[in-house]
Design an enzyme around this catalytic site. Structure first.
Site: not given
Lengths: 188, 483
Positions: B234, B151, B148
């Site tokens: 991803e 990201h 995360e």
């Protein structure tokens, strides 16, 4: 147009390009150096946190393992040495020693199921694990930045500027237990 | 890391421009076909589409993360609420060199999932479900949080928000148009016929068809683009997570648990556009391959992470990706790979509480016993997974479900036959009469070893071998392997 004028213009253009490159390279070095400093500051925060946690840990453990004083004392001594250490290299050495003695304390704790069930101790253990991880990860980040900075300082052409303005190479922060690294000495 | 972001930014701009162009074209076609004067109508239509986009963008930019968090029922936590999660987030912040610690949220749900929002690295938020916190060990949690944070650092959230808004605007414009067609179709038709045909009418008919086609296809096309970006990101976030934690196995095992434990999330707003922000798609029950999937298949992601050999850096991720997919296409791009200046070494796993491991080990032993009685074959893969193929499997080779390595089934059948013989009380395979059996003690169990048989033949010993005897292929003598 007179040839001298053209020469002058060419000279000026080259000069301007040179100055622009110079400013850019200098600023790049400054930025990298600041990032290295920032990385070190992060490590420092985590090391302080570890030093603050240890008295608490020793207090909690003492009640359970009172008769095994030597391990506890080694931790306290190593902590004192680490608190007073200065400079990247010295600090790394002191912290390695502290890490080693903490590891031995944790091994000792394994033999005391009551202690391992103690809520206070469990919370402390989570904090200590996390602090160790944080030291590791901030070291990882710091060393990455040092690598970038040192490479820039050494490579042509920015090494010229680094030499002119005294940009010194940064030191890596390597935590290696000195006892582990040195080969055992055999005596007859 | 920084170079990876720049490369990412450039690619994103091209894709965003493509989508924006699609939106404006759609607006123009719709506008042109709706009004009597096509040129003006087209201009107005394009303008309206752009304005819709701008308004939505501003809303998403300043309120987007709050809207998503509220719709998911996430509540903000402090350190004392979940110390381990909080610490792991702090650890990953340090590893990534983020300017500040992201806010941490928890969704009360049994689903195992996580996502991140926030358009700048300074204002990021990490959200996990309580099911995830309960089921994952420390290293696994670290892997998920690193994904995360990856990201956030790669500026994926900002890009995906902008892209989601574009997709939303395109859907909105085409929906308005199509509804208008259905409801007001007859009315519009009368007006056009009373207008009195001519060349203009024909041009408008062409425009109308164009608008119809665009309105039907544009949302699909935009969604495809959107999901394509999402899938790519991803992989990049997985690679970042492996690099940040220096421990790809953590994320791999977390993904396994997420895939098994159910990533499906019940929420008030089942928003398709939020889905790409999750670590595993919360809308689908199983991981689906295809163009309409926001995530690459989870088993493929796991296989890539599991087969990373020799390090935890981008270079290793890239070669593992190529090995798993068998594609010549690069995954991370040359600039990302070039940004890595030093080799990245994998660290040791963090020890989990021992009681938990013992319980798992006991359960596994019991299960093995039952499976052995049921006649299943046993195979041990290098990656640590144990494969239990059924005895009547027709294939000769079987891939490891975790890392994809191929295994010969003949080895398992021999093993099973040995086991069966031992169970029936028959004697173990022995050497030719009058000769003591050769015994070999492996030096280690880490790599291949070769040993010399009495006949002089070299026999290769696999590290995965579990049998007590091996047979020399030349003279058929058996050699006892001591463990």
């Amino acid at each position: 147009m007179a040839p001298s004028l053209i020469a002058l213009i060419v000279f000026l253009v080259v000069l301007v390009i040179l100055i622009m490159w110079f400013v850019g390279a200098y600023n790049g070095l400054v930025r990298l150096r600041n990032r290295v400093k920032e990385g070190w500051a992060q490590i420092d925060v985590q090391l302080k946190r570890r030093h603050d946690l240890i008295p608490n840990l020793v207090e909690t453990v003492k009640g359970y393992v009172g008769h095994e004083k030597s391990t506890l004392e080694a931790v306290i001594q190593a902590r004192t040495a680490a608190v007073s250490a200065s400079g990247v290299g010295q600090q790394a050495q002191a912290e390695s020693a502290l890490g080693g003695s903490l590891g031995r304390l944790m091994l000792l704790v394994e033999q005391y199921p009551d202690l391992k069930a103690n809520q206070n101790f469990l919370a402390l253990q989570e904090e200590l694990t996390s602090t160790e991880n944080k030291i590791g990860f901030s070291r990882q980040f710091y060393n990455e930045q040092v690598m970038l900075y040192n490479t820039r300082c050494q490579s042509i052409p920015s090494n010229v500027i680094a030499g002119m303005f005294n940009f010194q190479q940064a030191e890596f922060f390597e935590l290696v237990d000195k006892a582990q690294r040195d080969a055992p000495q055999v005596k007859f | 890391m920084w170079e990876a972001i720049t490369a990412n930014k450039r690619r994103s701009r091209v894709l965003l421009a493509l989508m924006a162009l699609l939106l404006v074209a759609l607006g123009a076609a719709v506008g042109g076909s709706m009004t009597p004067r096509p040129q003006e109508g087209a201009a107005i239509g394009a303008l309206v589409a752009a304005v819709i986009w701008l308004i939505m963008l501003v809303a998403a930019y300043y309120r987007g993360d709050l809207m998503v968090l509220a719709s998911m029922g996430a509540r903000r936590i402090e350190k004392q609420d979940a110390p381990r999660l909080w610490n792991v987030v702090e650890e990953m912040t340090l590893a990534a060199g983020l300017p500040s610690v992201p806010r941490v949220f928890v969704i009360d749900s049994d689903a195992v999932n996580a996502f991140a929002v926030g358009r700048t690295p300074e204002k990021g938020s990490v959200v996990v479900t309580s099911g995830l916190m309960r089921r994952l060990g420390r290293d696994e949690l670290q892997g998920v949080v690193a994904h995360e944070i990856g990201h956030i650092v790669n500026l994926d959230i900002r890009f995906m928000t902008t892209a989601a808004v574009l997709v939303g605007s395109i859907s909105l414009v085409s929906e308005i148009f199509l509804r208008g067609m259905v409801h007001g179709g007859s009315r519009g038709g009368r007006r056009r016929s009373s207008d009195g045909g001519g060349g203009r009418g024909q041009g408008q008919a062409v425009l109308l068809i164009l608008a119809l086609v665009l309105a039907l296809l544009a949302p699909i096309f935009a969604r495809l683009l959107y999901f394509a970006c999402s899938r790519k990101r991803e992989y990049l976030a997985d690679a970042s997570a492996a690099r940040l934690t220096r421990y790809p196995a953590g994320l791999a095992s977390a993904l396994e648990k997420i895939a098994r434990g159910g990533a499906k999330l019940q929420s008030k707003a089942k928003n398709l556009m939020v889905a790409p922000m999750f670590i595993v798609n919360p809308l689908q029950k199983m991981s689906v391959t295809g163009m309409f999937s926001s995530h690459p298949p989870t088993d493929k992601r796991i296989a890539v992470l599991r087969s990373m050999a020799g390090g935890a850096g981008y270079a290793e991720y890239e070669s593992a990706y190529r090995g798993v997919t068998g594609a010549g296409k690069p995954c991370l791009g040359p600039r990302t790979l070039a940004s890595e200046t030093e080799s990245v070494v994998v660290r040791e796993p963090t020890p989990e509480p021992k009681a938990k491991q013992d319980a798992i080990e006991r359960a596994r032993e019991a299960l093995d016993l039952v499976d052995g009685m049921a006649g299943l074959l046993f195979l041990k893969c290098m990656c640590g997974v144990r494969i239990k193929p059924p005895p009547d499997l027709k294939r000769k080779q079987i891939p490891c479900p975790r890392c994809g390595r191929m295994h010969d089934l003949s080895l398992a059948t021999t093993l099973a036959a040995n086991r069966a013989r031992a169970a029936e009380g028959k004697e173990e395979p022995t050497a030719p009469e009058g000769e003591a059996e050769q015994v070999y003690r492996p030096q280690s169990h880490k790599g291949w070893e070769s040993l010399a048989c009495r006949c002089g033949n070299k026999v290769q010993l696999s590290p995965a071998l579990q049998a007590e005897h091996i047979r020399c292929p030349r003279c058929q003598r058996t050699i006892k392997i001591e463990s």
